[in-house]
Design an enzyme around this catalytic site. Structure first.
Site, PDB file in Angstrom:
ATOM      1  N   LYS A 244       0.838  -1.217   0.000  1.00 49.61           N
ATOM      2  CA  LYS A 244       0.000   0.000   0.000  1.00 49.61           C
ATOM      3  C   LYS A 244       0.861   1.250   0.000  1.00 49.61           C
ATOM      4  O   LYS A 244       0.636   2.179  -0.775  1.00 49.61           O
ATOM      5  CB  LYS A 244      -0.900   0.007   1.241  1.00 49.61           C
ATOM      6  N   ASN A 245       1.857   1.273   0.884  1.00 48.09           N
ATOM      7  CA  ASN A 245       2.629   2.508   1.056  1.00 48.09           C
ATOM      8  C   ASN A 245       3.631   2.769  -0.064  1.00 48.09           C
ATOM      9  O   ASN A 245       4.274   3.808  -0.087  1.00 48.09           O
ATOM     10  CB  ASN A 245       3.316   2.520   2.422  1.00 48.09           C
TER      11      ASN A 245
ATOM     12  N   CYS B 256      -5.017  13.362  13.003  1.00 46.58           N
ATOM     13  CA  CYS B 256      -5.055  11.951  12.652  1.00 46.58           C
ATOM     14  C   CYS B 256      -4.989  11.165  13.938  1.00 46.58           C
ATOM     15  O   CYS B 256      -4.352  11.600  14.895  1.00 46.58           O
ATOM     16  CB  CYS B 256      -3.854  11.643  11.775  1.00 46.58           C
TER      17      CYS B 256
ATOM     18  N   ARG C 124       0.838  14.795  13.411  1.00 48.06           N
ATOM     19  CA  ARG C 124       1.330  14.662  12.042  1.00 48.06           C
ATOM     20  C   ARG C 124       1.291  15.972  11.241  1.00 48.06           C
ATOM     21  O   ARG C 124       0.501  16.126  10.304  1.00 48.06           O
ATOM     22  CB  ARG C 124       0.564  13.554  11.308  1.00 48.06           C
ATOM     23  N   PRO C 125       2.155  16.908  11.584  1.00 43.47           N
ATOM     24  CA  PRO C 125       2.188  18.181  10.847  1.00 43.47           C
ATOM     25  C   PRO C 125       2.765  18.017   9.430  1.00 43.47           C
ATOM     26  O   PRO C 125       3.207  16.926   9.061  1.00 43.47           O
ATOM     27  CB  PRO C 125       3.123  19.036  11.696  1.00 43.47           C
TER      28      PRO C 125
ATOM     29  N   ASP D 252       4.992  20.546   8.206  1.00 43.56           N
ATOM     30  CA  ASP D 252       6.057  21.560   8.106  1.00 43.56           C
ATOM     31  C   ASP D 252       7.231  21.123   7.233  1.00 43.56           C
ATOM     32  O   ASP D 252       7.784  21.916   6.465  1.00 43.56           O
ATOM     33  CB  ASP D 252       6.545  21.945   9.512  1.00 43.56           C
TER      34      ASP D 252
ATOM     35  N   LYS E  59      14.255  16.149  10.440  1.00 41.62           N
ATOM     36  CA  LYS E  59      13.699  14.914  11.005  1.00 41.62           C
ATOM     37  C   LYS E  59      13.388  14.006   9.806  1.00 41.62           C
ATOM     38  O   LYS E  59      13.014  14.523   8.745  1.00 41.62           O
ATOM     39  CB  LYS E  59      12.405  15.301  11.725  1.00 41.62           C
TER      40      LYS E  59
ATOM     41  N   SER F  78      11.316  11.976   7.387  1.00 43.68           N
ATOM     42  CA  SER F  78       9.903  11.839   7.043  1.00 43.68           C
ATOM     43  C   SER F  78       9.765  11.107   5.715  1.00 43.68           C
ATOM     44  O   SER F  78      10.328  11.518   4.701  1.00 43.68           O
ATOM     45  CB  SER F  78       9.243  13.218   6.931  1.00 43.68           C
TER      46      SER F  78
ATOM     47  N   ASP G 242       4.876   0.666  11.929  1.00 45.08           N
ATOM     48  CA  ASP G 242       3.675   0.016  11.391  1.00 45.08           C
ATOM     49  C   ASP G 242       3.550  -1.451  11.818  1.00 45.08           C
ATOM     50  O   ASP G 242       2.552  -2.108  11.487  1.00 45.08           O
ATOM     51  CB  ASP G 242       3.661   0.106   9.855  1.00 45.08           C
TER      52      ASP G 242
ATOM     53  N   ILE H 134       8.070   7.188  16.732  1.00 41.25           N
ATOM     54  CA  ILE H 134       7.679   7.879  15.494  1.00 41.25           C
ATOM     55  C   ILE H 134       6.405   8.704  15.684  1.00 41.25           C
ATOM     56  O   ILE H 134       6.333   9.861  15.299  1.00 41.25           O
ATOM     57  CB  ILE H 134       7.476   6.869  14.321  1.00 41.25           C
TER      58      ILE H 134
ATOM     59  N   ARG I  66      -8.539  -0.579   4.728  1.00 43.37           N
ATOM     60  CA  ARG I  66      -7.655   0.426   4.124  1.00 43.37           C
ATOM     61  C   ARG I  66      -6.316  -0.180   3.740  1.00 43.37           C
ATOM     62  O   ARG I  66      -5.654   0.325   2.842  1.00 43.37           O
ATOM     63  CB  ARG I  66      -7.411   1.570   5.119  1.00 43.37           C
TER      64      ARG I  66
HETATM   65  C1  EPZ Z   1       4.372   7.006   6.305  1.00 37.56           C
HETATM   66  O1  EPZ Z   1       3.603   8.046   6.860  1.00 37.56           O
HETATM   67  C2  EPZ Z   1       3.453   5.818   6.185  1.00 37.56           C
HETATM   68  N1  EPZ Z   1       2.326   6.150   5.307  1.00 37.56           N
HETATM   69  C3  EPZ Z   1       2.938   5.423   7.562  1.00 37.56           C
HETATM   70  O2  EPZ Z   1       2.147   4.277   7.435  1.00 37.56           O
HETATM   71  C4  EPZ Z   1       4.144   5.094   8.456  1.00 37.56           C
HETATM   72  O3  EPZ Z   1       3.685   4.815   9.745  1.00 37.56           O
HETATM   73  C5  EPZ Z   1       5.090   6.284   8.480  1.00 37.56           C
HETATM   74  O4  EPZ Z   1       5.473   6.657   7.125  1.00 37.56           O
HETATM   75  C6  EPZ Z   1       6.372   6.009   9.252  1.00 37.56           C
HETATM   76  O5  EPZ Z   1       7.023   4.890   8.714  1.00 37.56           O
HETATM   77  C7  EPZ Z   1       2.463   5.979   4.003  1.00 37.56           C
HETATM   78  O6  EPZ Z   1       3.497   5.628   3.481  1.00 37.56           O
HETATM   79  C8  EPZ Z   1       1.262   6.243   3.178  1.00 37.56           C
HETATM   80  P1  EPZ Z   1       6.400  10.388   8.314  1.00 37.56           P
HETATM   81  P2  EPZ Z   1       4.125   9.539   6.853  1.00 37.56           P
HETATM   82  O7  EPZ Z   1       6.269  11.675   7.605  1.00 37.56           O
HETATM   83  O8  EPZ Z   1       4.920   9.767   5.620  1.00 37.56           O
HETATM   84  C9  EPZ Z   1       6.561  13.748  11.662  1.00 37.56           C
HETATM   85  C10 EPZ Z   1       0.239   2.935   7.829  1.00 37.56           C
HETATM   86  O9  EPZ Z   1      -0.276   2.396   8.843  1.00 37.56           O
HETATM   87  N2  EPZ Z   1       6.404  14.773  10.619  1.00 37.56           N
HETATM   88  O10 EPZ Z   1       7.618   9.565   8.058  1.00 37.56           O
HETATM   89  O11 EPZ Z   1       2.967  10.393   7.133  1.00 37.56           O
HETATM   90  C11 EPZ Z   1       5.296  12.912  11.840  1.00 37.56           C
HETATM   91  O12 EPZ Z   1       4.346  13.559  12.619  1.00 37.56           O
HETATM   92  C12 EPZ Z   1       0.781   4.339   7.887  1.00 37.56           C
HETATM   93  O13 EPZ Z   1       0.290   2.394   6.726  1.00 37.56           O
HETATM   94  C13 EPZ Z   1       6.572  16.102  10.958  1.00 37.56           C
HETATM   95  O14 EPZ Z   1       6.850  16.437  12.124  1.00 37.56           O
HETATM   96  O15 EPZ Z   1       5.099   9.504   8.106  1.00 37.56           O
HETATM   97  C14 EPZ Z   1       5.884  11.678  12.495  1.00 37.56           C
HETATM   98  O16 EPZ Z   1       6.045  11.901  13.863  1.00 37.56           O
HETATM   99  C15 EPZ Z   1       0.414   5.133   9.070  1.00 37.56           C
HETATM  100  N3  EPZ Z   1       6.425  17.052   9.990  1.00 37.56           N
HETATM  101  C16 EPZ Z   1       7.271  11.549  11.850  1.00 37.56           C
HETATM  102  O17 EPZ Z   1       7.545  12.841  11.272  1.00 37.56           O
HETATM  103  C17 EPZ Z   1       6.140  16.727   8.709  1.00 37.56           C
HETATM  104  O18 EPZ Z   1       6.016  17.637   7.866  1.00 37.56           O
HETATM  105  C18 EPZ Z   1       7.387  10.528  10.740  1.00 37.56           C
HETATM  106  O19 EPZ Z   1       6.294  10.675   9.860  1.00 37.56           O
HETATM  107  C19 EPZ Z   1       5.996  15.365   8.355  1.00 37.56           C
HETATM  108  C20 EPZ Z   1       6.138  14.397   9.338  1.00 37.56           C
END
Ligand code: EPZ
Length: 430
Positions: free
Chosen positions: A22-23, A126, A131-132, A134, A172, A174, A317, A339, A409
């Site tokens: 999916k991801n 969420c 989950r900002p 920025d 960080k 992401s 995950d 995370i 989902r």
């Molecule tokens: C991806 O989400 C995945 N989603 C998530 O899978 C997964 O849990 C996550 O990566 C971490 O591995 C998809 O791929 C569709 P991040 P993503 O940006 O990209 C913070 C599932 O169950 N952050 O790596 O949204 C954020 O809040 C899902 O399939 C900021 O602070 O995750 C988090 O604490 C859920 N500012 C951390 O970074 C930003 O602008 C990592 O989030 C963006 C993120």
């Protein structure tokens, strides 16, 4: 609303086909906005999130053709889908759609790269954390984009002549922001260097697909990704990589219920950390020519501590699923979530089955119990829901999981895959 009923106690024996990830599928589909040619994706899983993203892409002008029939591959469904975006007809991604799935915010990258502007709703809160966005915005600003937030929408505008390559260090890691910046940079002028990039296999998969479309990308899978901008991208054909989270989930289900299951069409290299952790917990895992074999006979599950981390660390995950497994371990497991700040919603539900878990901030202390007992429980998010199914497989009696739309989902034909291995799992529709 559908529910899932599980009668626990059966071992799992047989073969489970692993679906496309999916991801990976979601960002790959979004990449179709970058070209006026056709992007063909194979092995696209049939999931609610994929269907929703198809609707969102349709709004932007992507013409989508799903092969007239579902291609059968062994036991699993896999679809080949053609995405063609001759022209972008709308650069706005509305709140009604973006609020349903956070990843739809990612269209912001390709839209501004190709059209010079985009108006995308902020995804909003969420269940698993704040989950900002920025990091997305800072990354795009580094490429010269102007950002304005107005009425819950992000308005992003590229400079005259388009985005311009730059070096950007993510403060960080992401996954989403790395996907977006990589996509945006493919059409920027000059060279972009992304430092502290996410290294997830899904990033590598997107980079491979973008490269097949004519992008010049190196370093995907490492901390530094370099992208030489090109003036346009072409179509391509790409196969979505196997779902490592689905793989880990079923491996944990076997460790929990006992048995001997072959996970077909997957690759151990995608989740080495989680597999090593499962081995420490007592599962026997071997690689086969086409996937993995997971065995657990009679012996107990050992407690193992984990801390979630960006790839190649233990994936967030799989945290809920691993916690479900640890509820039956002999000993105490300490689980630290680094995370997301609110990814322990399954704790209360697992407790309903008799699990002994105490929470302190981002840490959970799981004390193994000799048995779980079935109960009605409620799914709260995608991975939390499947942790309840795993627990239900080992619980005595009946576990009824409600709000299973969360499961739909991200898990393709879950009941069928488990039932075929001897589990008693059925969907109850009302
Ligand atoms: C991806 O989400 C995945 N989603 C998530 O899978 C997964 O849990 C996550 O990566 C971490 O591995 C998809 O791929 C569709 P991040 P993503 O940006 O990209 C913070 C599932 O169950 N952050 O790596 O949204 C954020 O809040 C899902 O399939 C900021 O602070 O995750 C988090 O604490 C859920 N500012 C951390 O970074 C930003 O602008 C990592 O989030 C963006 C993120």
């Amino acid at each position: 609303m559908d529910r899932i009923r599980i009668s626990g106690g059966n071992e799992l024996k047989g073969t489970i086909p692993i679906s496309g990830a999916k991801n990976a599928a979601l960002p790959l589909m979004i990449a179709s906005l970058l070209t006026s040619d056709t992007l063909t994706l194979e092995n696209v899983p049939h999931l609610a999130d994929v269907e929703l993203l198809m609707r969102i892409l349709g709004n932007h002008g992507v013409d989508i053709a799903v092969n007239g029939r579902r291609e059968r591959q062994e036991d699993g469904y896999s679809r080949t889908i053609h995405f063609t975006c001759r022209t972008i007809v709308d650069t706005t991604a509305p709140y009604e759609l973006v609020s349903k799935m956070r990843a739809s915010f990612w269209v912001i990258g390709p839209l501004v790269a190709r059209e010079g502007r985009a108006r995308v709703s902020l995804p909003g809160g969420c269940a698993i954390g704040t989950r900002p966005v920025d990091l997305f915005l800072e990354g795009l600003q580094a490429l010269g984009a102007e950002i304005e937030i107005d009425g819950g929408y992000v308005n992003v505008t590229a400079p005259q002549g388009g985005l311009v390559g730059a070096r950007y260090v993510f403060p960080k890691v992401s996954v989403g922001a790395t996907h977006v910046m990589m996509m945006a940079a493919t059409l920027a002028k000059g060279t972009t260097v992304i430092e502290n990039a996410a290294r997830e296999p899904e990033i590598v998969d997107l980079a491979k697909c973008l490269s097949a479309m004519g992008a010049k990308i190196s370093g995907a899978g490492t901390r530094t990704i370099t992208i030489e901008g090109v003036t346009s991208l072409s179509g391509a054909r790409h196969r979505v990589l196997p779902d490592r989270i689905e793989t880990g989930t079923y491996a944990m289900a076997v460790a929990m219920a006992g048995g001997d299951v072959t996970l077909e069409g997957t690759d151990a290299a995608l989740l080495e950390n989680a597999l090593d952790t499962l081995r420490m917990a007592g599962a026997h895992i071997t690689e086969t020519e086409t996937g993995l074999r997971v065995v657990r006979n009679g012996n107990g599950i050992q407690a193992v501590d984990i801390t979630t981390e960006p790839f190649p660390g233990f994936p967030t995950d799989l945290q809920a699923q691993f916690m479900a497994l640890m509820t039956r371990s002999t000993g105490v497991s300490n689980i630290t979530e680094t995370i997301f700040e609110n990814r322990f919603m399954h704790v209360q539900e697992l407790a309903r089955l008799g699990a002994k878990i105490s929470l302190s901030g981002q840490k959970a202390r799981v004390e193994g119990v000799p048995r779980l007992k079935g109960a009605p429980v409620m799914a709260t998010d995608l991975r939390a829901s499947v942790s309840l199914v795993i627990a239900g497989l080992a619980a005595e009696g009946e576990t009824m999981v409600s709000r299973v739309y969360h499961l739909d989902r991200g898990f393709e034909r879950l009941e069928e895959k488990l039932t075929r291995c001897g589990a008693v799992v059925e969907r109850v529709s009302e």
